[in-house]
Design a protein around this motif. Structure first.
Motif, mmCIF file in Angstrom:
data_model
loop_
_atom_site.group_PDB
_atom_site.id
_atom_site.type_symbol
_atom_site.label_atom_id
_atom_site.label_comp_id
_atom_site.label_asym_id
_atom_site.label_seq_id
_atom_site.Cartn_x
_atom_site.Cartn_y
_atom_site.Cartn_z
ATOM 1 N N TYR A 1 64.230 -69.390 32.720
ATOM 2 C CA TYR A 1 65.285 -68.796 31.906
ATOM 3 C C TYR A 1 64.806 -68.064 30.655
ATOM 4 O O TYR A 1 65.537 -67.229 30.119
ATOM 5 N N THR A 2 63.624 -68.381 30.158
ATOM 6 C CA THR A 2 63.161 -67.727 28.922
ATOM 7 C C THR A 2 63.135 -66.209 29.044
ATOM 8 O O THR A 2 63.702 -65.506 28.190
ATOM 9 N N PRO A 3 62.504 -65.644 30.086
ATOM 10 C CA PRO A 3 62.509 -64.176 30.195
ATOM 11 C C PRO A 3 63.902 -63.598 30.427
ATOM 12 O O PRO A 3 64.195 -62.490 29.980
ATOM 13 N N ARG A 4 64.761 -64.338 31.083
ATOM 14 C CA ARG A 4 66.124 -63.851 31.328
ATOM 15 C C ARG A 4 66.895 -63.704 30.021
ATOM 16 O O ARG A 4 67.562 -62.693 29.792
ATOM 17 N N LEU A 5 66.827 -64.737 29.182
ATOM 18 C CA LEU A 5 67.567 -64.681 27.933
ATOM 19 C C LEU A 5 66.969 -63.630 26.999
ATOM 20 O O LEU A 5 67.695 -62.960 26.261
ATOM 21 N N ALA A 6 65.660 -63.488 27.047
ATOM 22 C CA ALA A 6 65.004 -62.475 26.218
ATOM 23 C C ALA A 6 65.442 -61.073 26.634
ATOM 24 O O ALA A 6 65.616 -60.187 25.795
ATOM 25 N N ALA A 7 65.635 -60.879 27.940
ATOM 26 C CA ALA A 7 66.034 -59.571 28.444
ATOM 27 C C ALA A 7 67.513 -59.292 28.236
ATOM 28 O O ALA A 7 67.941 -58.130 28.198
ATOM 29 N N ASP A 8 68.307 -60.340 28.076
ATOM 30 C CA ASP A 8 69.756 -60.162 27.925
ATOM 31 C C ASP A 8 70.267 -61.135 26.868
ATOM 32 O O ASP A 8 70.997 -62.088 27.170
ATOM 33 N N PRO A 9 69.905 -60.916 25.611
ATOM 34 C CA PRO A 9 70.163 -61.910 24.554
ATOM 35 C C PRO A 9 71.616 -62.022 24.113
ATOM 36 O O PRO A 9 71.935 -62.862 23.278
ATOM 37 N N GLU A 10 72.509 -61.215 24.673
ATOM 38 C CA GLU A 10 73.921 -61.291 24.309
ATOM 39 C C GLU A 10 74.785 -61.760 25.475
ATOM 40 O O GLU A 10 76.003 -61.616 25.443
ATOM 41 N N ASN A 11 74.153 -62.318 26.497
ATOM 42 C CA ASN A 11 74.870 -62.739 27.704
ATOM 43 C C ASN A 11 75.391 -64.166 27.520
ATOM 44 O O ASN A 11 74.649 -65.139 27.673
ATOM 45 N N LEU A 12 76.678 -64.271 27.199
ATOM 46 C CA LEU A 12 77.276 -65.581 26.947
ATOM 47 C C LEU A 12 77.244 -66.467 28.181
ATOM 48 O O LEU A 12 76.931 -67.658 28.100
ATOM 49 N N GLN A 13 77.572 -65.900 29.337
ATOM 50 C CA GLN A 13 77.599 -66.694 30.570
ATOM 51 C C GLN A 13 76.215 -67.250 30.886
ATOM 52 O O GLN A 13 76.078 -68.402 31.318
ATOM 53 N N LEU A 14 75.178 -66.443 30.678
ATOM 54 C CA LEU A 14 73.812 -66.911 30.904
ATOM 55 C C LEU A 14 73.481 -68.046 29.943
ATOM 56 O O LEU A 14 72.898 -69.065 30.349
ATOM 57 N N ALA A 15 73.851 -67.885 28.685
ATOM 58 C CA ALA A 15 73.579 -68.942 27.698
ATOM 59 C C ALA A 15 74.277 -70.237 28.078
ATOM 60 O O ALA A 15 73.705 -71.333 27.956
ATOM 61 N N GLN A 16 75.512 -70.137 28.539
ATOM 62 C CA GLN A 16 76.252 -71.337 28.959
ATOM 63 C C GLN A 16 75.581 -72.013 30.147
ATOM 64 O O GLN A 16 75.485 -73.243 30.203
ATOM 65 N N SER A 17 75.101 -71.210 31.094
ATOM 66 C CA SER A 17 74.411 -71.763 32.269
ATOM 67 C C SER A 17 73.122 -72.469 31.859
ATOM 68 O O SER A 17 72.800 -73.553 32.354
ATOM 69 N N ILE A 18 72.384 -71.837 30.950
ATOM 70 C CA ILE A 18 71.130 -72.437 30.488
ATOM 71 C C ILE A 18 71.402 -73.777 29.814
ATOM 72 O O ILE A 18 70.767 -74.789 30.126
ATOM 73 N N ALA A 19 72.360 -73.795 28.900
ATOM 74 C CA ALA A 19 72.653 -75.034 28.170
ATOM 75 C C ALA A 19 73.141 -76.135 29.108
ATOM 76 O O ALA A 19 72.696 -77.286 29.014
ATOM 77 N N LYS A 20 74.030 -75.764 30.015
ATOM 78 C CA LYS A 20 74.591 -76.757 30.935
ATOM 79 C C LYS A 20 73.520 -77.340 31.829
ATOM 80 O O LYS A 20 73.468 -78.553 32.062
ATOM 81 N N THR A 21 72.636 -76.492 32.347
ATOM 82 C CA THR A 21 71.595 -76.955 33.266
ATOM 83 C C THR A 21 70.538 -77.771 32.538
ATOM 84 O O THR A 21 70.093 -78.806 33.031
ATOM 85 N N MET A 22 70.144 -77.330 31.358
ATOM 86 C CA MET A 22 69.096 -78.039 30.631
ATOM 87 C C MET A 22 69.563 -79.397 30.139
ATOM 88 O O MET A 22 68.753 -80.315 29.986
ATOM 89 N N ARG A 23 70.862 -79.544 29.929
ATOM 90 C CA ARG A 23 71.379 -80.866 29.554
ATOM 91 C C ARG A 23 71.218 -81.864 30.694
ATOM 92 O O ARG A 23 71.141 -83.066 30.459
ATOM 93 N N MET A 24 71.186 -81.350 31.920
ATOM 94 C CA MET A 24 71.034 -82.241 33.075
ATOM 95 C C MET A 24 69.595 -82.713 33.237
ATOM 96 O O MET A 24 69.348 -83.766 33.818
#
Length: 438
Positions: free
Chosen positions: A228-251
């Motif tokens: 996910y690091t390169p994905r968020l770096a490439a699209d730093p304003e993507n709310l849905q991506l941020a939510q997916s990252i947070a939700k998955t990493m909490r697991m």
């Protein structure tokens, strides 16, 4: 048998009497179609399922699918019995299972009004009868979920995730695919409407999905960061991506202390601010020792209107403890004073306020340097009055703090008399108390 013969004569007359209609619905061999439909149906009504099977086979052979949806439904019932009877004949059993799946697909094709129900039943049969073939299971479940969406049976979402995990473990799909399946299935799961009576079962399924995903080790922290690091770096304003990252990493286990997770939650709070995300950022920064940032976020969380009063009170007391732990005594006292307004927290809040006063550093003469302990004891007395369960502990602290009261001779030198009113100002705190001597 007489009843079956009468039925045969009746349906034959119907078919022969309206041949044009029969040709359309019952196919070119309409007599054989209707006759066998009637024969097997009578056996089914009589619960003579073994006797019904030959006639059903002929009905399925001579009748087009449009002749009867019930023929397709009854076929799955009859073939399930055969599958169970032929557990030791894997080749024949597989052919029977394939036939059951075909019947479900045929029903979906010709009776689209009932497609959701047919596909959900197909999913249950896949789970019951297909073993050691995760690819077939996964492909089947994926098709069902794609069509049914939030009308899918909740258990199929769990079965689908299990098949994906099995394929990952066999090296057939990558971790990203499994993660995407988990995220999509949990999103669909949240949209399913259920009756109150089914909520406990739904909670169990949801827990099972989370446990399966966590135990699969698909989403280990290192993999998620790499993915996910390169994905968020490439699209730093993507709310849905941020939510997916947070939700998955909490697991994932111990995966909320890294920079990527902090970035994701920060973006969530920036683009869709809420009290809960502000509070979460307070906890994250607090764990990192970023005291000023943590306090800023807890202030934002408490200022929000999207949180109930009880939760806000708990957060306030938590902030008081955090500030006290990190030497921010004035802020700690401010938060604790607010928490004390909630009856259930008043005793604990006063107890903390007493310890805050005991911890501040006061300058001045020998009386002024020790006056803080009068205030500390005042709050300990308030604590045990508000919450009797704190009495023993509060008394212990009162005994400790009383040792630091000014001595009589010091009080005399500074013209301080026992029992008089005294205002204490130090460490950003101010209080009026009563003089007590050692």
């Amino acid at each position: 048998m007489k009843k079956l013969i009468l039925v045969f004569l009746f349906v034959s007359g119907v078919v022969l009497g309206d041949n044009a209609f029969a040709q359309g619905k019952y196919g070119p061999d309409s007599v054989k179609c209707v006759t066998n439909l009637s024969f097997y149906s009578e056996y089914v009504k009589a619960k003579q399922l073994d006797e019904a099977l030959p006639s059903w086979r002929n009905a399925y052979k001579y009748c087009p699918p449009t002749a009867s949806q019930q023929m397709l439904i009854d076929g799955t019932t009859l073939l399930r019995r055969l599958v169970n009877k032929n557990a030791r004949n894997p080749e024949y059993r597989k052919a029977l299972v394939d036939s059951i799946m075909t019947l479900h697909d045929t029903r979906v094709q010709y009776y689209p009004k009932y497609a959701v129900r047919a596909l959900n039943t197909k999913g249950q049969d896949l789970h019951s009868f297909v073993k050691d073939n995760p690819q077939m299971l996964f492909d089947g479940y994926e098709g069902i979920i794609e069509n049914n969406q939030e009308q899918v049976l909740p258990t199929i979402l769990l079965y689908d995730l299990q098949a994906a995990v099995n394929l990952y473990q066999d090296g057939k799909i990558d971790a990203e695919k499994v993660i995407n399946v988990y995220q999509r299935n949990t999103e669909i799961f949240e949209k399913i409407n259920v009756a109150d009576a089914d909520k406990e079962q739904m909670a169990n399924i949801k827990n099972d999905m989370g446990s399966l995903f966590a135990s699969s080790k698909v989403a280990d922290c290192e993999t998620l960061i790499e993915l996910y690091t390169p994905r968020l770096a490439a699209d730093p304003e993507n709310l849905q991506l941020a939510q997916s990252i947070a939700k998955t990493m909490r697991m994932a286990e111990n995966c909320d202390g890294n920079d990527l997770f902090l970035q994701a939650v920060t973006l969530m709070n920036k683009m869709d601010p809420s009290s809960s995300t502000s509070y979460y950022l307070y906890r994250l920064h607090g764990a990192r020792g970023n005291v000023k940032e943590a306090i800023s976020y807890i202030e934002s969380a408490l200022a929000g209107e999207d949180v109930d009063a009880a939760t806000k009170a708990d957060w306030t007391f938590d902030a008081a403890k955090f500030c006290f732990k990190n030497g921010e005594n004035a802020r700690a006292f401010e938060f604790a004073s607010k928490a004390a307004e909630t009856e259930s927290l008043a005793g604990k809040a006063y107890f903390l306020m007493g310890n805050i006063w005991a911890a501040v550093r006061c300058g001045g003469d020998e009386v002024a340097k020790r006056a803080q302990y009068w205030v500390a004891c005042d709050y300990m007395n308030k604590a045990k009055a508000a919450d009797p369960s704190l009495t023993d502990e509060a008394n212990r602290y009162i005994s400790q703090y009383s040792v630091y009261f000014p001595a009589g001779e010091d009080a005399f030198m500074y013209d301080v008399v026992k029992g008089q009113s005294y205002t204490v100002v130090c460490g950003g705190l101010r209080a009026t108390t009563t003089v007590r001597l050692r």
